[in-house]
Design a protein around this motif. Structure first.
Motif, PDB file in Angstrom:
ATOM      1  N   LEU A   1      62.907   3.566 -42.631  1.00  0.00           N
ATOM      2  CA  LEU A   1      63.634   4.723 -42.117  1.00  0.00           C
ATOM      3  C   LEU A   1      65.085   4.373 -41.802  1.00  0.00           C
ATOM      4  CD1 LEU A   1      61.062   6.379 -39.680  1.00  0.00           C
ATOM      5  CD2 LEU A   1      62.083   7.441 -41.693  1.00  0.00           C
ATOM      6  N   ALA A   2      65.287   3.225 -41.150  1.00  0.00           N
ATOM      7  CA  ALA A   2      66.648   2.808 -40.799  1.00  0.00           C
ATOM      8  C   ALA A   2      67.491   2.617 -42.059  1.00  0.00           C
ATOM      9  CB  ALA A   2      66.605   1.526 -39.979  1.00  0.00           C
ATOM     10  N   ASN A   3      66.927   1.981 -43.077  1.00  0.00           N
ATOM     11  CA  ASN A   3      67.662   1.775 -44.337  1.00  0.00           C
ATOM     12  C   ASN A   3      67.979   3.106 -45.017  1.00  0.00           C
ATOM     13  OD1 ASN A   3      67.712  -1.024 -44.131  1.00  0.00           O
ATOM     14  ND2 ASN A   3      65.700  -1.247 -45.106  1.00  0.00           N
ATOM     15  N   GLU A   4      67.017   4.019 -44.980  1.00  0.00           N
ATOM     16  CA  GLU A   4      67.234   5.327 -45.592  1.00  0.00           C
ATOM     17  C   GLU A   4      68.317   6.101 -44.835  1.00  0.00           C
ATOM     18  OE1 GLU A   4      66.909   9.500 -46.445  1.00  0.00           O
ATOM     19  OE2 GLU A   4      66.392   8.596 -44.516  1.00  0.00           O
ATOM     20  N   ASN A   5      68.301   6.015 -43.504  1.00  0.00           N
ATOM     21  CA  ASN A   5      69.330   6.674 -42.699  1.00  0.00           C
ATOM     22  C   ASN A   5      70.713   6.105 -42.998  1.00  0.00           C
ATOM     23  OD1 ASN A   5      67.259   8.116 -41.586  1.00  0.00           O
ATOM     24  ND2 ASN A   5      67.417   7.224 -39.532  1.00  0.00           N
ATOM     25  N   LEU A   6      70.783   4.781 -43.093  1.00  0.00           N
ATOM     26  CA  LEU A   6      72.071   4.146 -43.399  1.00  0.00           C
ATOM     27  C   LEU A   6      72.599   4.611 -44.750  1.00  0.00           C
ATOM     28  CD1 LEU A   6      71.463   0.466 -42.192  1.00  0.00           C
ATOM     29  CD2 LEU A   6      73.150   2.062 -41.280  1.00  0.00           C
TER      30      LEU A   6
ATOM     31  N   VAL B   1      83.511  12.591 -40.492  1.00  0.00           N
ATOM     32  CA  VAL B   1      83.436  11.220 -40.994  1.00  0.00           C
ATOM     33  C   VAL B   1      83.294  10.229 -39.836  1.00  0.00           C
ATOM     34  CG1 VAL B   1      84.718   9.392 -42.161  1.00  0.00           C
ATOM     35  CG2 VAL B   1      84.677  11.692 -43.120  1.00  0.00           C
ATOM     36  N   SER B   2      84.060  10.460 -38.771  1.00  0.00           N
ATOM     37  CA  SER B   2      83.979   9.569 -37.607  1.00  0.00           C
ATOM     38  C   SER B   2      82.589   9.620 -36.968  1.00  0.00           C
ATOM     39  CB  SER B   2      85.036   9.965 -36.565  1.00  0.00           C
ATOM     40  OG  SER B   2      86.336   9.805 -37.085  1.00  0.00           O
ATOM     41  N   VAL B   3      82.019  10.824 -36.920  1.00  0.00           N
ATOM     42  CA  VAL B   3      80.668  10.975 -36.347  1.00  0.00           C
ATOM     43  C   VAL B   3      79.645  10.207 -37.181  1.00  0.00           C
ATOM     44  CG1 VAL B   3      78.798  12.607 -35.900  1.00  0.00           C
ATOM     45  CG2 VAL B   3      81.129  13.174 -35.214  1.00  0.00           C
ATOM     46  N   PHE B   4      79.769  10.294 -38.507  1.00  0.00           N
ATOM     47  CA  PHE B   4      78.837   9.568 -39.376  1.00  0.00           C
ATOM     48  C   PHE B   4      79.041   8.054 -39.282  1.00  0.00           C
ATOM     49  CE2 PHE B   4      78.229  13.664 -41.650  1.00  0.00           C
ATOM     50  CZ  PHE B   4      76.849  13.679 -41.627  1.00  0.00           C
ATOM     51  N   GLU B   5      80.264   7.610 -39.068  1.00  0.00           N
ATOM     52  CA  GLU B   5      80.525   6.176 -38.900  1.00  0.00           C
ATOM     53  C   GLU B   5      79.854   5.653 -37.631  1.00  0.00           C
ATOM     54  OE1 GLU B   5      84.745   5.919 -38.938  1.00  0.00           O
ATOM     55  OE2 GLU B   5      84.904   5.764 -41.134  1.00  0.00           O
ATOM     56  N   ILE B   6      79.951   6.446 -36.558  1.00  0.00           N
ATOM     57  CA  ILE B   6      79.292   6.042 -35.305  1.00  0.00           C
ATOM     58  C   ILE B   6      77.772   6.027 -35.483  1.00  0.00           C
ATOM     59  CG2 ILE B   6      78.869   6.726 -32.913  1.00  0.00           C
ATOM     60  CD1 ILE B   6      81.740   7.878 -32.901  1.00  0.00           C
ATOM     61  N   ALA B   7      77.243   7.054 -36.166  1.00  0.00           N
ATOM     62  CA  ALA B   7      75.800   7.104 -36.417  1.00  0.00           C
ATOM     63  C   ALA B   7      75.361   5.913 -37.261  1.00  0.00           C
ATOM     64  CB  ALA B   7      75.446   8.409 -37.122  1.00  0.00           C
ATOM     65  N   GLU B   8      76.199   5.531 -38.222  1.00  0.00           N
ATOM     66  CA  GLU B   8      75.886   4.368 -39.060  1.00  0.00           C
ATOM     67  C   GLU B   8      75.842   3.096 -38.221  1.00  0.00           C
ATOM     68  OE1 GLU B   8      77.903   1.705 -42.640  1.00  0.00           O
ATOM     69  OE2 GLU B   8      78.798   3.628 -42.084  1.00  0.00           O
ATOM     70  N   GLN B   9      76.817   2.901 -37.344  1.00  0.00           N
ATOM     71  CA  GLN B   9      76.850   1.696 -36.496  1.00  0.00           C
ATOM     72  C   GLN B   9      75.648   1.662 -35.545  1.00  0.00           C
ATOM     73  OE1 GLN B   9      80.690   1.876 -34.628  1.00  0.00           O
ATOM     74  NE2 GLN B   9      81.800   1.604 -36.557  1.00  0.00           N
ATOM     75  N   GLU B  10      75.312   2.832 -35.006  1.00  0.00           N
ATOM     76  CA  GLU B  10      74.139   2.913 -34.115  1.00  0.00           C
ATOM     77  C   GLU B  10      72.867   2.529 -34.864  1.00  0.00           C
ATOM     78  OE1 GLU B  10      71.774   6.245 -31.389  1.00  0.00           O
ATOM     79  OE2 GLU B  10      73.419   6.837 -32.705  1.00  0.00           O
ATOM     80  N   THR B  11      72.734   3.013 -36.094  1.00  0.00           N
ATOM     81  CA  THR B  11      71.555   2.692 -36.903  1.00  0.00           C
ATOM     82  C   THR B  11      71.533   1.220 -37.286  1.00  0.00           C
ATOM     83  OG1 THR B  11      71.630   4.938 -37.795  1.00  0.00           O
ATOM     84  CG2 THR B  11      70.239   3.362 -38.950  1.00  0.00           C
TER      85      THR B  11
END
Length: 409
Positions: A147-152, A176-186
């Motif tokens: 799931l984490a890999n798929e989210n990333l 884009v900034s929101v997705f970058e933060i979500a990516e770092q969190e994941t």
């Protein structure tokens, strides 16, 4: 000579077969054929379990030690006499332990061995519960990592799509900034999952050897149906140990009573005088402490109080075990029911697939994309938490029921 040679060859062959069998068992544990083989290899080879097995052997030898008889005593004395010769005395005495001391010591040693056996069972119970949870957790980690890999991958693809637009308006730039933060969190979650998986696998390798490699196909599936379990009679290590403690206290009380009796040493005595007078006499030597000042009253009183203590302790802990059994049954029923309902009702895979369909059509905003992926991940975290609670309760109930060694993962 030929017989000795033949015996030597047989011993060598048996030794070689024993080592070969041990190597085969080690190899089969490093590459287990099914999940139950993996599970029981881990349980039986846990260091604490192996040490307790040796402790049982120690107590087996202690029974032989307690059953030993005292050796005979030989006394020799020779002195010059006034007749120009020697007066020599030789006494051979054997000690008879009265009051059943040897039998009482043996009963104490047998009771202590029984306690060692219940401690071995306690180690098995703890190891089984621990490794059942770890094996299920490995399957959960596999799911959560996927799931984490798929989210990333989703978050990165969306960022690439935005960046292809070239110049972005303020709303797109914020997205884009929101997705970058979500990516770092994941990424942080993913790294924590990887470390947890490595920790469990390193524990498995420490027990089964560095040659162990996990075949993820052996990991148990998420249970959609859970077994029904009833505990009519509690037979776990704690309950058995209470009975063994009572047996030990009774044996120690018997030993204390036997020590009220003195030991009797008796045997032949030979005396010879040489010189002007040559004379040889035979007789009997006997020695025994007189039970006047000490009848081991203090020891008997102490052993009697200890017996009363363990009998009361048995009653109190037995009542607590009944309460503990009811708590575990309720916990198991509740957690397993939540898992079953979640699997049947959630249909997460279908909802997840629908989200990506809408995402590809461009009709879902960034906040909903991130929220949906986060909700899916949190759903599995909650599902897995309840699954592990049910697994933990199930194996504790197997232990209470006394069927632990017959169960499968």
């Amino acid at each position: 000579m030929r017989l000795k040679l033949l015996l030597g060859l047989i011993t060598l062959l048996l030794s070689h077969f024993s080592f070969a069998q041990e190597d085969a068992n080690s190899s089969s544990c490093q590459k287990p054929s099914d999940k139950n083989k993996l599970f029981w290899c881990l349980v039986k080879n846990k260091p604490e379990v192996k040490l307790q097995e040796i402790d049982i052997k120690v107590h087996e030898n202690a029974i032989s030690e307690a059953n030993q008889m005292p050796n005979p005593e030989l006394e020799v004395e020779s002195i010059d006499n006034k007749a120009g010769g020697l007066t020599s005395e030789v006494t051979l005495k054997h000690t008879f332990e009265l009051g059943g001391k040897r039998s009482s010591r043996e009963q104490v040693a047998v009771a202590e061995k029984g306690i060692s056996e219940t401690q071995h069972l306690a180690e098995l119970e703890e190891a089984a519960r621990e490794f059942a949870i770890n094996i299920y957790r490995l399957r959960q980690l596999k799911t959560e990592l996927e799931l984490a890999n798929e989210n990333l991958e989703t978050f990165r693809n969306i960022q690439r799509q935005y960046k292809k637009l070239g110049r972005m308006n303020p709303e797109q730039s914020v997205s884009v900034s929101v997705f970058e933060i979500a990516e770092q969190e994941t990424e942080l979650k993913r790294e924590a999952l990887i470390q947890e998986k490595k920790q469990i696998l390193s524990q498995f390798q420490a027990i089964l050897g560095k040659g162990f490699s996990l075949n993820e196909e052996l990991l148990p599936d998420l249970k959609s149906e859970w077994p029904t379990i009833d505990v009519d009679e509690i037979r776990n290590s704690t309950h058995l140990n209470l009975n063994r403690e009572v047996d030990l206290a009774v044996a120690k009380y018997g030993l204390a009573k036997s020590e009220s009796w003195p030991n009797l040493s008796i045997g032949p005595k030979f005396e010879q005088t040489t010189g002007n007078i040559n004379e040889t006499t035979f007789g009997v030597a006997l020695s025994m402490p007189l039970p006047i000042l000490n009848l081991n009253g203090g020891g008997r009183a102490k052993a009697s109080s200890e017996l009363q203590k363990v009998e009361l302790q048995k009653k109190l802990i037995s009542d607590r075990l009944e309460q503990y059994k009811n708590f575990l049954l309720n916990s198991y029923i509740s957690s397993s029911a939540i898992v079953q309902k979640s699997i049947k009702r959630a249909n997460i895979q279908k909802r997840h697939k629908n989200l990506h369909t809408l995402l590809n059509r461009g009709v879902v905003n960034s906040a909903l994309v991130i929220e949906m992926h986060r909700e899916v991940f949190e759903f599995y975290e909650g599902l897995h938490e309840h699954e592990l609670k049910a697994i933990d309760a199930l194996w504790r109930l197997y232990a209470l029921k006394g069927t632990l060694r017959k169960e499968e993962i």
